[in-house]
Design an enzyme around this catalytic site. Structure first.
Site, short mmCIF file in Angstrom:
data_model
loop_
_atom_site.label_atom_id
_atom_site.label_comp_id
_atom_site.label_asym_id
_atom_site.label_seq_id
_atom_site.Cartn_x
_atom_site.Cartn_y
_atom_site.Cartn_z
N THR A 47 49.25 45.73 101.53
CA THR A 47 49.35 46.52 100.30
C THR A 47 48.79 45.68 99.14
OG1 THR A 47 51.31 47.66 101.11
CG2 THR A 47 51.08 47.52 98.73
N VAL A 69 56.39 58.21 104.00
CA VAL A 69 56.02 57.66 102.71
C VAL A 69 56.77 56.35 102.54
CG1 VAL A 69 56.15 57.99 100.21
CG2 VAL A 69 55.57 59.92 101.69
N THR A 126 55.26 44.56 97.49
CA THR A 126 54.54 44.73 98.76
C THR A 126 55.46 44.31 99.90
OG1 THR A 126 52.80 43.74 100.15
CG2 THR A 126 53.50 42.46 98.28
N GLY A 127 55.22 44.88 101.07
CA GLY A 127 56.05 44.48 102.21
C GLY A 127 56.50 45.69 103.00
N GLY A 139 58.25 48.77 103.63
CA GLY A 139 58.68 49.65 102.57
C GLY A 139 60.12 50.13 102.64
N1 GLY Z 1 54.89 48.59 101.29
C1 GLY Z 1 53.99 49.46 101.91
C2 GLY Z 1 54.61 50.36 102.88
O1 GLY Z 1 55.63 50.06 103.49
O2 GLY Z 1 54.08 51.41 103.06
#
Ligand code: GLY
Length: 283
Positions: free
Chosen positions: A149, A178, A200-201, A203
């Site tokens: 990301t 999502v 980021t990471g 989600g």
């Molecule tokens: N952080 C991006 C996702 O998990 O989609």
């Protein structure tokens, strides 16, 4: 007094993509820094930085996105204006090169904050964003998971902050999933007088913690940017065993970053001209 920081995702970058990822961050930083010096707004600057990262297939955003279980590139993005708290976001959008710019258009051209799925894609094309085929967007070859990301935070000369985050999602995610990136307070947040954050990471744990909001509240309580970032990542790991990273800037232009993954390519410059760059916390 301006400041800027960008990241290319928290994860494990294989040997062959480490140098390209860092070079991609440097390119995006240099481009965005020039705009900042030209007096452009923080919102323009974070959008421009993220657009370049979306163009770079080494990252999991725009070109280089991981496929979902249907083999499609479906992307999430957000952009936040700290001056007004306005934000625009898209989730599960397909067939566009720059989800971050569509996110901005959602905020600027509609009364809404978030559009999703095929309707977001239809909106983008109706607004004149070119249609890009899945094959052009999807990660090529055996690109390993967790690579990354993208996001940017900035403080402009007028004292406004902004944040943007864009992702191609996790590898093999269920169609329709999502992540944290397009959700306000999760993937990003910004508020003048306090700061801006991009995360980021993985989600799911990050959205449970609303990690960007947590960092913002640490800044509001007086922690330094580095302390706020580090404390939130420690909390993520302690509470959920989550893996991720984040960048932030405070209202004085101090920058912070933290991650508990092996890598998070990044490049930043604080208001007092301290440059921070590298693949890990240690540069
Ligand atoms: N952080 C991006 C996702 O998990 O989609």
């Amino acid at each position: 007094m301006t400041a800027l920081m960008i990241h290319g995702g928290a994860g494990t970058f294989p040997e062959e993509s480490r140098e390209p990822a860092l070079a991609g961050c440097h390119r995006a930083f240099a481009h965005a820094q020039a705009l900042l010096e030209d007096g452009r707004s923080a919102v323009d600057v974070v959008e421009a930085a993220v657009m370049l990262l979306e163009d770079d297939p080494v990252f999991d955003a725009g070109h280089g996105s991981y496929p979902d279980t249907e083999g499609r590139a479906r992307m999430d993005a957000i952009i936040v204006d700290g001056a007004t708290l306005d934000f625009g976001a898209v989730a599960c959008i397909g067939n566009v090169a720059h989800p971050v710019s569509v996110a901005r258009r959602v905020w600027e051209a509609t009364d809404h904050c978030l559009l999703v799925g095929n309707d977001a894609t239809t909106f983008a094309h109706a607004q004149g964003f070119p249609c890009v085929p899945d094959e052009a967007l999807l990660a090529q070859g055996e690109k390993p998971s967790g690579q990354g990301t993208v996001g940017a935070v900035a403080l402009d000369a007028a004292g406004h902050v902004a944040a943007a985050t864009s992702t191609g999602g996790t590898r093999g995610r269920l169609a329709g999933r999502v992540g944290d990136s397009p959700l306000i307070g999760c993937g990003a947040i910004a508020e003048d007088g306090v700061g801006a954050v991009s995360a980021t990471g993985h989600g799911e744990p990050m959205m449970k913690l609303m990690i960007s909001r947590l960092v913002l509240e640490h800044l509001r309580a007086g922690l330094t940017a580095e302390e706020a970032a580090t404390r939130a990542i420690t909390h993520l790991e302690w509470r959920f065993g989550g893996e991720g990273g984040l960048i932030c800037v405070d209202a004085s232009g101090r920058i912070g970053h933290a991650h508990n993954t092996e890598h998070m390519p990044h490049h930043g410059r604080s208001a007092d001209d301290l440059h921070v760059t590298g693949l890990t916390d240690r540069g």
